[in-house]
Design a protein around this motif. Sequence first.
Motif, PDB file in Angstrom:
ATOM      1  N   ARG A 589       0.734  -1.276  -0.052  1.00 42.78           N
ATOM      2  CA  ARG A 589      -0.027  -0.074  -0.068  1.00 42.78           C
ATOM      3  C   ARG A 589       0.938   1.320   0.113  1.00 42.78           C
ATOM      4  N   ALA A 590       1.748   1.285   0.841  1.00 45.41           N
ATOM      5  CA  ALA A 590       2.776   2.412   0.751  1.00 45.41           C
ATOM      6  C   ALA A 590       3.307   2.647  -0.452  1.00 45.41           C
ATOM      7  N   ALA A 591       3.905   1.462  -1.142  1.00 45.45           N
ATOM      8  CA  ALA A 591       4.245   1.773  -2.532  1.00 45.45           C
ATOM      9  C   ALA A 591       3.385   2.240  -3.671  1.00 45.45           C
ATOM     10  N   LEU A 598       3.587   9.527  -8.721  1.00 49.64           N
ATOM     11  CA  LEU A 598       4.269   9.520 -10.014  1.00 49.64           C
ATOM     12  C   LEU A 598       3.685   9.386 -11.176  1.00 49.64           C
ATOM     13  N   THR A 599       2.479   8.383 -11.042  1.00 51.68           N
ATOM     14  CA  THR A 599       1.517   8.464 -12.531  1.00 51.68           C
ATOM     15  C   THR A 599       1.074   9.897 -12.827  1.00 51.68           C
ATOM     16  N   THR A 600       0.493  10.600 -11.747  1.00 54.23           N
ATOM     17  CA  THR A 600      -0.025  11.762 -12.069  1.00 54.23           C
ATOM     18  C   THR A 600       0.901  12.918 -12.640  1.00 54.23           C
ATOM     19  N   ASP A 679       6.269  13.394   1.209  1.00 50.91           N
ATOM     20  CA  ASP A 679       4.917  13.860   0.844  1.00 50.91           C
ATOM     21  C   ASP A 679       4.203  13.013  -0.162  1.00 50.91           C
ATOM     22  N   ALA A 680       4.703  12.431  -1.022  1.00 52.74           N
ATOM     23  CA  ALA A 680       3.921  11.300  -1.669  1.00 52.74           C
ATOM     24  C   ALA A 680       3.282  10.358  -1.017  1.00 52.74           C
ATOM     25  N   ALA A 681       3.971   9.714   0.112  1.00 49.35           N
ATOM     26  CA  ALA A 681       3.691   8.668   0.892  1.00 49.35           C
ATOM     27  C   ALA A 681       2.091   9.277   1.576  1.00 49.35           C
ATOM     28  N   ALA A 682       2.355  10.474   1.936  1.00 44.68           N
ATOM     29  CA  ALA A 682       1.110  11.056   2.468  1.00 44.68           C
ATOM     30  C   ALA A 682      -0.265  11.331   1.634  1.00 44.68           C
ATOM     31  N   SER A 683      -0.006  11.815   0.471  1.00 44.41           N
ATOM     32  CA  SER A 683      -1.025  12.318  -0.146  1.00 44.41           C
ATOM     33  C   SER A 683      -1.458  11.158  -1.393  1.00 44.41           C
TER      34      SER A 683
END
Length: 832
Positions: A589-591, A598-600, A679-683
């Motif tokens: 889930r974290a990944a 990254l996709t966005t 930031d990515a892991a939180a959003s």
Amino acid sequence: MSARTVDRKLSCLLIGDGSLLVQCGMLLLARGHRITGIVSANTDVGEWARSSDIDVIADGLGLSDRLTGVTYDWLFSINNLSLLPGKIWQAASRGAVNFHDGPLPRYAGLNAPAWALLAGETRYGVTWHAVSNVADEGDVYLQRAFDIDRHETALTLNTKCFEAGIASFTELVDLIENGTLTAHPQDLANRTYYGRHQRPSSAATLDFTRTADEITRVVRALTFGSGYINPLGLPKIRTEKGLYFVSGVETANVAAVGTPGTVLASDLSGVVVATGDGSICIEGLIDASGAAIDAQTVMRRDARILPNTSALQQAIDGFTNETVRHEAWFLKRLQAGNVPEIHGASPDGGLGVPDIQTFQLPVLSGWLEHRAVAAIAAFFIRSGTQTPIRLAYINDPCAADVEHLEGYVGTSLPLVIDVSEGATADGAVASSAVEIAALSERRGYPSDLLLRNPHALHQPATIAVRSTASIASSPSAAALTFVLPKDGMPAHLAVDVARVPASVLDALLDRLNTFISAFAADGSARIADLPVMTEAEKTVTIHGWNDTSVPYDRSAVVHRLIEAQAHRTPEAIAIVCDGRTLSYRELDRAANRVANVLTTKGVRPDQPIGLYLPRSCDLVIGALAILKAGGAYVALDPAYPRDRIAFMIEDSGLCFILSTDGLARSIGTSKTEVIRIEDAAASGAAEALPDVASATDLAYIMYTSGSTGRPKGVMVEHRNVVNLFAGMDSRIQRSSARQDVWLAVTSLSFDISVLEIFWTLARGFKVVVHTETRPVAPASSRARARAKSTDFSLFFWGNDDGVGARKYELLLDSSRFADSRGFRAVWTPERH
């Protein structure tokens, strides 16, 4: 010469060897004299001469011709062991002087200091005398005498001769410069001459019926020092366990209460032995291999040192007299050639008593000796041994000497075959015949020959050829002994099966039969063209070992395999690092969260994405996220230099770098967007992404070290990684009853990390990511650690620059040494 005043500086020619010559040359230069040339084969002398701008003239045959045109007032022969032709010394316009390390005429010849010690002299000296047509007979110019101390050895007496030589040379040059040098003839009635080939009786075996002083004198007279050649022999004793060489003795204060040669005491300090008038203490022994032996392990209290019978003494002296002229020849042969290696066999050290088994070799039965020897040598040349090749050879005279002379002789003769793989079988046969004839002309050599030459480099032969009917004995280092009897019996192979495993031996026998049969069939065939492998072995090698096909899903991608494992064992621990633990569900889930961000950003398949993170759980999450988004990670190790990081960013054309808030500021590039993983892991959303990458898309780009130029980015696709996984499945055993644990220690910048992190996660391991952070042990644990003994390890850093087949010999021999001495670990270069 008549007295007259010298009105000009002298021109001098120096001939000889060693540091005394250099010291005398330096004195001449310091006094303003000119050295027109130095004749020497010594490397150190040559280097000094060239550094002093003095011509170096090669010694040996043709020296007179090479000296044509060289003029000199004085010729100084210093440490020169050859008789000079009259044409050379008579060319000196004023005189020719030789330095002799003994008082003439009493001690003429070679090795005079040792002979003086053996004779029990208390005074000694050195002599400068005129060169003549007879060695050491010229008129005496100058002598200097000195006392011999009670504990003098050949080493210390030679040192005194050196010191006296320098001091007296100064006096000699003074007399020449002043025109007052005179000479007086020797009283040749008192002349004693010691020849080059003269040796102590009974090969220097200690006689314990003699006095303690006489016995210790023999040992001291034959002590030349560890860095110097011993030209005479090592002192020896015969024990019930065999012959040993004595490395040190002292007079003991123990009363002799037994027959001479009886061991009176034996402990860690040495072995006390009764002599004719008292006792001596033997402090150390050396065996035939050169290994130091604790004397007490050889001789216990009340044991006897065996005396030589008159018959044995006569046999030893007869052998010495017959073979002494060939010692130099044998010394060169013992160091010549390459010893074959038996791949898969154990080294020769520390293996205990050999376990010999014999196997018939009908393929060699009935062969002429030199033809069989040629075939055996050619087999090992064809198998990869670089020529010339050296085997241990035992003929009837050698076997008889080994049996009857009880350790005094070498156990085999060095048989050297110098033919290349390009030579024909008939050519090898001819070379073998010449070599065997040369050995037959020379009976053998003393067992201490190599030990007396400290600079000799010798590797014991592992392959022996015994040309006798008996197979009772072989060189101790031989793993294989080919026995070629002369009485019509079939040939045999005697094998030390303690060193040669059955599987290695079976293959070796098959290859021998194949090769020797072909060798016999066509004498004009090149050795390189003769077959070694059997048809069955060829089939296995070419077809069997190359049949590596394994069924697996060739459409799989790395991250989907890890996702599948997360679905099978969601609660199992996936990653542990620095106190943080993630289950497979949490990792997945974290990944996903980071991958969705990254996709966005527009990450697409085959796009390189920088991964600039320290070793942590986030490093694994980031790499897996890049794969899930379809990208290919480029590991940017924070431990790498800034310029290398900058190069990889530019060379791979990175648009995005996944990093942390603390590291992002150090990247320093305006062309690349830094995405902070926290930031990515939180959003990001935790839902799985749809299939984006295929098996033919890139999984990562890894840069080489750049040791051969600029670092190169190696592009690896998912299918390559999945193929690696399939290969690892057949090599690494996994537990079915519990979860396996793997310690991941390698930087993501090295390909072994793919095995440590991604194969393990795809197979359900608990992966512990190693970092440089180390917990501090409690004080009690540290105290216990300090109380333990220290372990030793060897670490090698190797390269591939050496030339020849034996470039790794030091590394391998050192590793074997460490293995046999209980070292904790031996680290060898992975690539080599």
